[in-house]
Write a protein that holds these residues in place. Structure first.
Motif, PDB file in Angstrom:
ATOM      1  N   ARG A 187      23.595  54.429  25.413  1.00 30.17           N
ATOM      2  CA  ARG A 187      24.472  53.324  25.798  1.00 30.17           C
ATOM      3  C   ARG A 187      24.986  53.541  27.209  1.00 30.17           C
ATOM      4  NH1 ARG A 187      28.849  53.094  21.110  1.00 30.17           N
ATOM      5  NH2 ARG A 187      28.818  55.330  21.551  1.00 30.17           N
ATOM      6  N   GLY A 188      24.829  52.529  28.063  1.00 29.90           N
ATOM      7  CA  GLY A 188      25.384  52.569  29.396  1.00 29.90           C
ATOM      8  C   GLY A 188      26.580  51.641  29.517  1.00 29.90           C
ATOM      9  N   VAL A 189      27.101  51.516  30.710  1.00 32.74           N
ATOM     10  CA  VAL A 189      28.258  50.644  30.925  1.00 32.74           C
ATOM     11  C   VAL A 189      27.856  49.178  30.769  1.00 32.74           C
ATOM     12  CG1 VAL A 189      30.001  49.896  32.599  1.00 32.74           C
ATOM     13  CG2 VAL A 189      29.347  52.310  32.444  1.00 32.74           C
ATOM     14  N   PHE A 190      26.656  48.841  31.282  1.00 39.56           N
ATOM     15  CA  PHE A 190      26.247  47.435  31.286  1.00 39.56           C
ATOM     16  C   PHE A 190      25.118  47.122  30.310  1.00 39.56           C
ATOM     17  CE2 PHE A 190      28.006  48.196  35.554  1.00 39.56           C
ATOM     18  CZ  PHE A 190      29.012  47.238  35.558  1.00 39.56           C
ATOM     19  N   TRP A 191      24.439  48.155  29.790  1.00 42.99           N
ATOM     20  CA  TRP A 191      23.252  47.881  28.977  1.00 42.99           C
ATOM     21  C   TRP A 191      22.897  49.103  28.140  1.00 42.99           C
ATOM     22  CZ3 TRP A 191      23.449  48.299  34.271  1.00 42.99           C
ATOM     23  CH2 TRP A 191      22.908  49.475  34.805  1.00 42.99           C
ATOM     24  N   TYR A 192      22.008  48.869  27.182  1.00 47.21           N
ATOM     25  CA  TYR A 192      21.361  49.966  26.449  1.00 47.21           C
ATOM     26  C   TYR A 192      20.084  50.339  27.193  1.00 47.21           C
ATOM     27  CZ  TYR A 192      24.269  48.914  22.339  1.00 47.21           C
ATOM     28  OH  TYR A 192      25.309  48.729  21.480  1.00 47.21           O
ATOM     29  N   TYR A 193      19.661  51.580  27.016  1.00 46.52           N
ATOM     30  CA  TYR A 193      18.388  51.964  27.617  1.00 46.52           C
ATOM     31  C   TYR A 193      17.698  53.026  26.767  1.00 46.52           C
ATOM     32  CZ  TYR A 193      21.268  55.757  29.583  1.00 46.52           C
ATOM     33  OH  TYR A 193      22.132  56.818  29.741  1.00 46.52           O
ATOM     34  N   LEU A 194      16.392  53.085  26.901  1.00 50.03           N
ATOM     35  CA  LEU A 194      15.589  54.104  26.232  1.00 50.03           C
ATOM     36  C   LEU A 194      15.403  55.273  27.174  1.00 50.03           C
ATOM     37  CD1 LEU A 194      12.796  51.843  24.657  1.00 50.03           C
ATOM     38  CD2 LEU A 194      14.719  52.899  23.453  1.00 50.03           C
ATOM     39  N   GLN A 195      15.631  56.479  26.663  1.00 51.23           N
ATOM     40  CA  GLN A 195      15.508  57.676  27.496  1.00 51.23           C
ATOM     41  C   GLN A 195      14.556  58.665  26.822  1.00 51.23           C
ATOM     42  OE1 GLN A 195      18.805  60.575  27.757  1.00 51.23           O
ATOM     43  NE2 GLN A 195      18.731  60.266  29.957  1.00 51.23           N
ATOM     44  N   ASP A 196      13.715  59.274  27.626  1.00 52.08           N
ATOM     45  CA  ASP A 196      12.803  60.299  27.127  1.00 52.08           C
ATOM     46  C   ASP A 196      13.610  61.470  26.554  1.00 52.08           C
ATOM     47  OD1 ASP A 196      10.461  61.522  26.573  1.00 52.08           O
ATOM     48  OD2 ASP A 196      10.151  62.326  28.578  1.00 52.08           O
ATOM     49  N   SER A 197      13.041  62.170  25.576  1.00 51.12           N
ATOM     50  CA  SER A 197      13.752  63.297  24.969  1.00 51.12           C
ATOM     51  C   SER A 197      12.779  64.410  24.627  1.00 51.12           C
ATOM     52  CB  SER A 197      14.477  62.832  23.698  1.00 51.12           C
ATOM     53  OG  SER A 197      13.571  62.768  22.608  1.00 51.12           O
ATOM     54  N   ASP A 198      13.350  65.578  24.281  1.00 52.51           N
ATOM     55  CA  ASP A 198      12.539  66.716  23.822  1.00 52.51           C
ATOM     56  C   ASP A 198      12.576  66.865  22.304  1.00 52.51           C
ATOM     57  OD1 ASP A 198      11.792  67.498  26.401  1.00 52.51           O
ATOM     58  OD2 ASP A 198      13.658  68.610  26.672  1.00 52.51           O
ATOM     59  N   LEU A 199      13.150  65.910  21.623  1.00 51.58           N
ATOM     60  CA  LEU A 199      13.234  65.982  20.167  1.00 51.58           C
ATOM     61  C   LEU A 199      11.835  65.935  19.556  1.00 51.58           C
ATOM     62  CD1 LEU A 199      16.217  63.510  19.592  1.00 51.58           C
ATOM     63  CD2 LEU A 199      16.287  66.005  19.593  1.00 51.58           C
ATOM     64  N   GLN A 200      11.674  66.624  18.460  1.00 51.32           N
ATOM     65  CA  GLN A 200      10.391  66.665  17.767  1.00 51.32           C
ATOM     66  C   GLN A 200      10.540  66.085  16.360  1.00 51.32           C
ATOM     67  OE1 GLN A 200       7.327  67.766  18.979  1.00 51.32           O
ATOM     68  NE2 GLN A 200       8.405  67.796  20.960  1.00 51.32           N
ATOM     69  N   PRO A 201       9.608  65.250  15.928  1.00 52.94           N
ATOM     70  CA  PRO A 201       9.723  64.646  14.579  1.00 52.94           C
ATOM     71  C   PRO A 201       9.201  65.577  13.496  1.00 52.94           C
ATOM     72  CG  PRO A 201       7.772  63.815  15.669  1.00 52.94           C
ATOM     73  CD  PRO A 201       8.431  64.766  16.652  1.00 52.94           C
ATOM     74  N   GLU A 202       9.734  65.415  12.306  1.00 51.67           N
ATOM     75  CA  GLU A 202       9.247  66.153  11.137  1.00 51.67           C
ATOM     76  C   GLU A 202       9.030  65.191   9.987  1.00 51.67           C
ATOM     77  OE1 GLU A 202      11.772  69.350  10.045  1.00 51.67           O
ATOM     78  OE2 GLU A 202      11.598  70.397  11.962  1.00 51.67           O
ATOM     79  N   VAL A 203       7.915  65.346   9.309  1.00 55.71           N
ATOM     80  CA  VAL A 203       7.694  64.510   8.125  1.00 55.71           C
ATOM     81  C   VAL A 203       8.639  64.974   7.024  1.00 55.71           C
ATOM     82  CG1 VAL A 203       5.293  64.146   8.745  1.00 55.71           C
ATOM     83  CG2 VAL A 203       5.890  65.981   7.177  1.00 55.71           C
ATOM     84  N   ARG A 204       9.052  64.035   6.182  1.00 51.57           N
ATOM     85  CA  ARG A 204       9.980  64.352   5.109  1.00 51.57           C
ATOM     86  C   ARG A 204       9.539  63.687   3.814  1.00 51.57           C
ATOM     87  NH1 ARG A 204      15.653  62.547   7.553  1.00 51.57           N
ATOM     88  NH2 ARG A 204      14.338  61.187   8.809  1.00 51.57           N
ATOM     89  N   ALA A 205       9.851  64.356   2.705  1.00 49.99           N
ATOM     90  CA  ALA A 205       9.657  63.691   1.422  1.00 49.99           C
ATOM     91  C   ALA A 205      10.632  62.523   1.341  1.00 49.99           C
ATOM     92  CB  ALA A 205       9.893  64.668   0.281  1.00 49.99           C
ATOM     93  N   GLU A 206      10.202  61.429   0.766  1.00 53.27           N
ATOM     94  CA  GLU A 206      11.047  60.239   0.731  1.00 53.27           C
ATOM     95  C   GLU A 206      12.258  60.491  -0.161  1.00 53.27           C
ATOM     96  OE1 GLU A 206       8.869  56.753   0.005  1.00 53.27           O
ATOM     97  OE2 GLU A 206      10.609  55.419   0.092  1.00 53.27           O
ATOM     98  N   ALA A 207      13.453  60.324   0.415  1.00 50.17           N
ATOM     99  CA  ALA A 207      14.681  60.581  -0.338  1.00 50.17           C
ATOM    100  C   ALA A 207      15.716  59.484  -0.136  1.00 50.17           C
ATOM    101  CB  ALA A 207      15.264  61.929   0.075  1.00 50.17           C
ATOM    102  N   GLU A 208      15.419  58.528   0.722  1.00 44.85           N
ATOM    103  CA  GLU A 208      16.359  57.444   0.978  1.00 44.85           C
ATOM    104  C   GLU A 208      15.727  56.120   0.577  1.00 44.85           C
ATOM    105  OE1 GLU A 208      19.095  58.248   4.665  1.00 44.85           O
ATOM    106  OE2 GLU A 208      17.033  58.664   5.248  1.00 44.85           O
ATOM    107  N   GLN A 209      16.577  55.104   0.533  1.00 46.24           N
ATOM    108  CA  GLN A 209      16.080  53.787   0.176  1.00 46.24           C
ATOM    109  C   GLN A 209      15.210  53.218   1.297  1.00 46.24           C
ATOM    110  OE1 GLN A 209      19.191  54.512   0.976  1.00 46.24           O
ATOM    111  NE2 GLN A 209      20.179  52.877   2.139  1.00 46.24           N
ATOM    112  N   VAL A 210      14.479  52.174   0.989  1.00 47.78           N
ATOM    113  CA  VAL A 210      13.618  51.510   1.969  1.00 47.78           C
ATOM    114  C   VAL A 210      14.463  50.991   3.130  1.00 47.78           C
ATOM    115  CG1 VAL A 210      12.087  49.533   2.334  1.00 47.78           C
ATOM    116  CG2 VAL A 210      11.961  50.846   0.210  1.00 47.78           C
ATOM    117  N   CYS A 211      13.987  51.252   4.360  1.00 48.33           N
ATOM    118  CA  CYS A 211      14.632  50.749   5.581  1.00 48.33           C
ATOM    119  C   CYS A 211      16.074  51.240   5.713  1.00 48.33           C
ATOM    120  CB  CYS A 211      14.578  49.229   5.649  1.00 48.33           C
ATOM    121  SG  CYS A 211      12.909  48.541   5.680  1.00 48.33           S
ATOM    122  N   ALA A 212      16.318  52.509   5.385  1.00 47.68           N
ATOM    123  CA  ALA A 212      17.650  53.096   5.589  1.00 47.68           C
ATOM    124  C   ALA A 212      17.953  53.145   7.087  1.00 47.68           C
ATOM    125  CB  ALA A 212      17.685  54.498   4.997  1.00 47.68           C
ATOM    126  N   PRO A 213      19.239  53.123   7.472  1.00 48.80           N
ATOM    127  CA  PRO A 213      19.591  53.120   8.901  1.00 48.80           C
ATOM    128  C   PRO A 213      18.968  54.290   9.659  1.00 48.80           C
ATOM    129  CG  PRO A 213      21.515  52.645   7.556  1.00 48.80           C
ATOM    130  CD  PRO A 213      20.419  53.019   6.607  1.00 48.80           C
TER     131      PRO A 213
END
Length: 492
Positions: A63-89
């Motif tokens: 979040r910026g002062v005037f707009w939202y923006y997408l920023q590159d990151s070093d985060l890495q994804p991990e697969v998970r067993a399904e434990a939440e409802q469909v389309c959870a936040p």
């Protein structure tokens, strides 16, 4: 210190951070049912490979002062067993997280995406790449000859140039392994900013200036763009426009924890296509007319003169070639008033098709989106702080919701590359919803309709199934648990 690359949200994405809520977190799911139990270790390896091929999916939302923006990151994804409802936040304003997740359950692999990152077509490219990488590992003897070496070369390199524009975007999934999905490309700006010009290599500061211009309107609130920015001579046509009808809205009992209520209808695609063809309409309009009819039959408040309206997204890549995996769609609104003629589903479908076809042309879409981009670039709008823009967009979204009965989305027929094609059966498509909605996707001859709703009532889906079975289509139903009784003492 590494300099992070960033871009502001594209035109279609701005509505999603502002309009998300506990009921509708603006998350959608694409899934695939395999012919075997998923191997989580191989799926993780496949995810890491696909993740490297899609720099867009490295992004976090800031979040910026005037707009939202997408920023590159070093985060890495991990697969998970399904434990939440469909389309959870997914997106949390106070946490720096990736904007997608990959989950698995028995034979099913699902990709869930925050809609500000990508649309259905872009996400389908990612899922296609993921399924291809997974099945190559799971069935190494079936991988195409020479495919292993080719995957070591980064897409877009001289050894693997982008495909020509004519090959892009019309067949979801088919081109995924050969395209470039960078963080930077904004196809709305490329096609609809008004002054088209080729971008020259620029410094970070120039990138900042170009990308920093805030957006205040999106295609979702463009139900009537002329109202936002009238053209000369439009005044007369506006005064002669018929008054807007009151749109019938479906109401019901909220799910106990605001989870999305998801149901699936699965059926052979051929009989449904034959029914639509017999009426001379596209399958999407035929299925939409059935949806109207199912609601009319099950909702006592849908009186004889009720007007029902649906929002139908259009993949702009079929008209304006783009390799961007970001959002690149517009929506077209169609409606029907019952009690003013032939209300049979076939007749309704033909009227919807006529209205949709008039709007779904490159010329009509280009005129409309040029206006939106022009409003977006309005100098005064640029200095409005983001919280104020959020409030305005939220109000616009609420007004848009009041003008719709349902929402529809159809990704069409998907073809996966080998060896994934041979090991994937049904595919699924669900969207979190603030109103009843259905999403359609076809693979391996199976059409799957994903119905979602914020309400526990399911009468309209049962009636929808009856309409199809009454027309000779064999239908199977699957439903997620949503009521307190269903959820008590059982896993999600």
């Amino acid at each position: 210190m590494k300099r992070r690359h960033w871009v502001r949200l594209d035109n279609a994405s701005n509505i999603f951070p502002a309009a998300r809520s506990d009921v509708d977190p603006k998350v959608f799911r694409l899934g695939a049912e395999l012919d075997h139990e998923v191997d989580p270790g191989l799926l993780q390896e496949a995810l890491e490979e696909s993740f490297e091929r899609f720099p867009l999916y490295h992004a976090v939302l800031r979040r910026g002062v005037f707009w939202y923006y997408l920023q590159d990151s070093d985060l890495q994804p991990e697969v998970r067993a399904e434990a939440e409802q469909v389309c959870a936040p997914l997106y949390q304003a106070d946490r720096r997280t990736l904007l997608f997740r990959v989950v698995h359950h028995r034979r099913r692999v699902s990709l869930e995406v925050f809609h500000a990152l990508s649309d259905g077509t872009g996400a389908l490219w990612f899922l296609t790449d993921l399924l291809s990488a997974y099945t190559r590992r799971r069935f190494p003897g079936e991988a195409p000859a020479g495919g292993g070496d080719a995957e070591q070369v980064r897409p877009g390199a001289s050894e693997r140039p982008d495909p020509p524009p004519a090959r892009i975007g019309t067949h979801p999934g088919a081109q995924a392994a050969e395209e470039v999905h960078e963080l930077t490309q904004d196809s709305f700006a490329h096609y609809f900013r008004g002054r088209r010009r080729r971008r020259e290599p620029s410094s970070h500061e120039q990138d900042f200036t170009r990308e920093a211009a805030p957006a205040v309107l999106t295609v979702e609130e463009a139900e009537d763009p002329e109202d936002a920015w009238p053209e000369e001579g439009d005044q007369d046509s506006r005064s002669s426009r018929p008054p807007r009808r009151r749109i019938h809205r479906v109401r019901g009992t909220r799910t106990p924890d605001n989870r999305t209520h998801a149901l699936e209808l699965s059926m052979p695609a051929a009989p449904v296509l034959a029914l639509a063809k017999a009426e001379g309409v596209a399958p999407t309009m035929f299925l939409t007319a059935l949806f109207f009819e199912a609601i009319r039959r099950t909702d006592e408040s849908a009186h004889a003169g009720a007007t029902m309206a649906a929002s139908v997204p259009v993949n702009l890549r079929q008209f304006f070639p783009s390799t961007s995996a970001r959002n690149f769609f517009a929506t077209i609104r169609v409606e029907h008033t019952f009690g003013q003629g032939d209300d049979a589903p076939g007749a309704v479908a033909r009227r919807l098709q006529e209205a949709f076809s008039a709007e779904a042309t490159p010329e009509a879409l280009e005129r409309r989106l040029h206006r939106l981009i022009r409003v977006e670039r309005w100098p005064l709008a640029r200095i409005v702080p983001r919280p104020v823009k959020d409030l305005l967009l939220s109000l616009i979204n609420q007004a848009n919701n009041r003008s719709l009965t349902v929402a529809i989305s159809n990704l069409g027929r998907v073809t996966l590359p080998a060896p994934a094609q041979a090991h994937v059966g049904r595919m699924q498509f669900h969207v979190s919803a603030v109103r009843p909605q259905f999403c359609a996707i076809t693979h391996d001859g199976q059409l799957t309709l994903g119905f979602t709703s914020p309400f526990v009532e399911t009468a309209h889906v049962r009636e929808y199934a009856r309409l199809l079975t009454g027309a000779g289509v064999e239908v199977s139903l699957a439903a997620a648990r949503t009521t307190e009784e269903e959820l008590a003492g059982v896993d999600p």
